[in-house]
Write an enzyme that holds these catalytic residues in place. Structure first.
Site, PDB file in Angstrom:
ATOM      1  N   GLY A   1       0.859  -1.182  -0.013  1.00 42.09           N
ATOM      2  CA  GLY A   1       0.106   0.063  -0.011  1.00 42.09           C
ATOM      3  C   GLY A   1       0.799   1.449   0.053  1.00 42.09           C
ATOM      4  CG  ASP A   2       3.359   1.776   3.164  1.00 42.36           C
ATOM      5  OD1 ASP A   2       2.386   2.333   3.320  1.00 42.36           O
ATOM      6  OD2 ASP A   2       3.954   1.052   3.843  1.00 42.36           O
TER       7      ASP A   2
END
Length: 305
Positions: free
Chosen positions: A251-252
């Site tokens: 997600g990052d």
């Protein structure tokens, strides 16, 4: 300049063990040490994509010094505040037949140390982007994200928020440039389970946009991502095929890819494409994606739905 804030960075000690047995002596087959924390992950992937950022936050003790050394070795700029007590946390992840994690607490942070961060942030301008990502340690006030966005209102700094629960919901009134919940978190915001179909995701994203978010990016794991942009356009991108190796940091990586794509093209469709490619590339390997990993995914094709 892009700035990332990681309130509770970590050294992540990741080991692979055959047939891990509780209560017994286990010997590792593979072990690695990585700098960890959501904001740090964003900085590292941005660096891999050729964009400089400055990693902000708090470090302490010998583990904090090693976090900074590893980041600098990777080419990232750091401007951490040194906490006076304790050590930066060390997280242990054991990969065997299943995965087991043991996460440390991190240092206690004082009001004076927090004020040092505020002083740094007061120097940001409308040309800067600030990424606030992840949870906060217990020693900080639970409205810390709100305080930061309120502080930055006069400067019109673009803010990206990747957080859960009230940490995210309470900053919507400050009109963050981008928020990135996943489909499970999106459902939790409205008292529901994971939102699985695109119609429900877009309806929930619209509600968050009506509350103030300019752009809402929803990650969906193997199903790709959905973006509702500030111009009212809906974008849906499928994930490329591949074997999930490690979801931590995916997600990052999507946030970093999205920012890199947007800053390079000023086009939300292309930003989403690079975001999905970066997130997928990180999910398909043991740690964060390199530029070569991401390029390979792009060549395979990241397609609209």
């Amino acid at each position: 300049m892009i700035y990332t804030v990681t309130f509770n960075p970590s050294l992540d000690y990741v080991v692979k063990v055959d047939n891990f047995a509780v209560g017994e002596i286990n010997r590792t087959q593979v072990e690695n040490i990585y700098p960890g924390g959501k904001g740090i992950n964003v900085s590292l992937v941005l660096q891999n994509l050729g964009l400089q950022s400055v990693a902000l936050g708090f470090t302490a003790g010998f583990s904090g010094a090693e976090i900074e050394r590893l980041l600098q070795e990777a080419g990232c700029r750091c401007d951490f505040i040194q906490a006076g007590q304790g050590c930066s946390r060390i997280n242990t992840k054991i990969i065997s037949d299943s995965e087991t994690a043991l996460n440390g607490q991190g240092p206690q942070l004082s009001k004076e140390e927090l004020q040092k961060l505020f002083t740094k942030l007061q120097g940001l301008t409308q040309d800067d982007i600030l990424v606030l990502a992840g949870s906060i340690p217990a020693s900080l006030p639970d409205d810390i994200y709100e305080q930061i966005l309120e502080l930055l209102q006069p400067a019109c700094t673009r803010v990206v928020v990747d957080a859960t629960g009230d940490l995210l919901l309470k900053v919507l009134k400050y009109k963050p440039f981008l928020i990135k919940p996943n489909h499970e978190e999106l459902g939790e915001f409205f008292g529901r389970g994971p939102l699985l179909n695109e119609e429900d995701i877009l309806a929930a994203a619209l509600k968050l946009q009506q509350q103030g978010a300019r752009n809402v990016l929803v990650s969906r794991g193997a199903d790709g991502a959905v973006l509702l942009d500030e111009n009212g356009r809906q974008h849906m991108m499928a994930s490329p095929k591949g074997k999930l190796v490690n979801s931590v940091g995916a997600g990052d990586s999507m946030v970093a890819g999205f920012l890199a794509g947007y800053l390079k093209t000023q086009d939300y469709e292309e930003a989403l494409r690079l975001g999905v490619a970066a997130g997928s590339a990180s999910a398909f390997k043991d740690w964060l994606a390199t530029s070569d990993d991401i390029d390979k995914i792009i060549l395979q094709g990241v397609t609209n739905k």
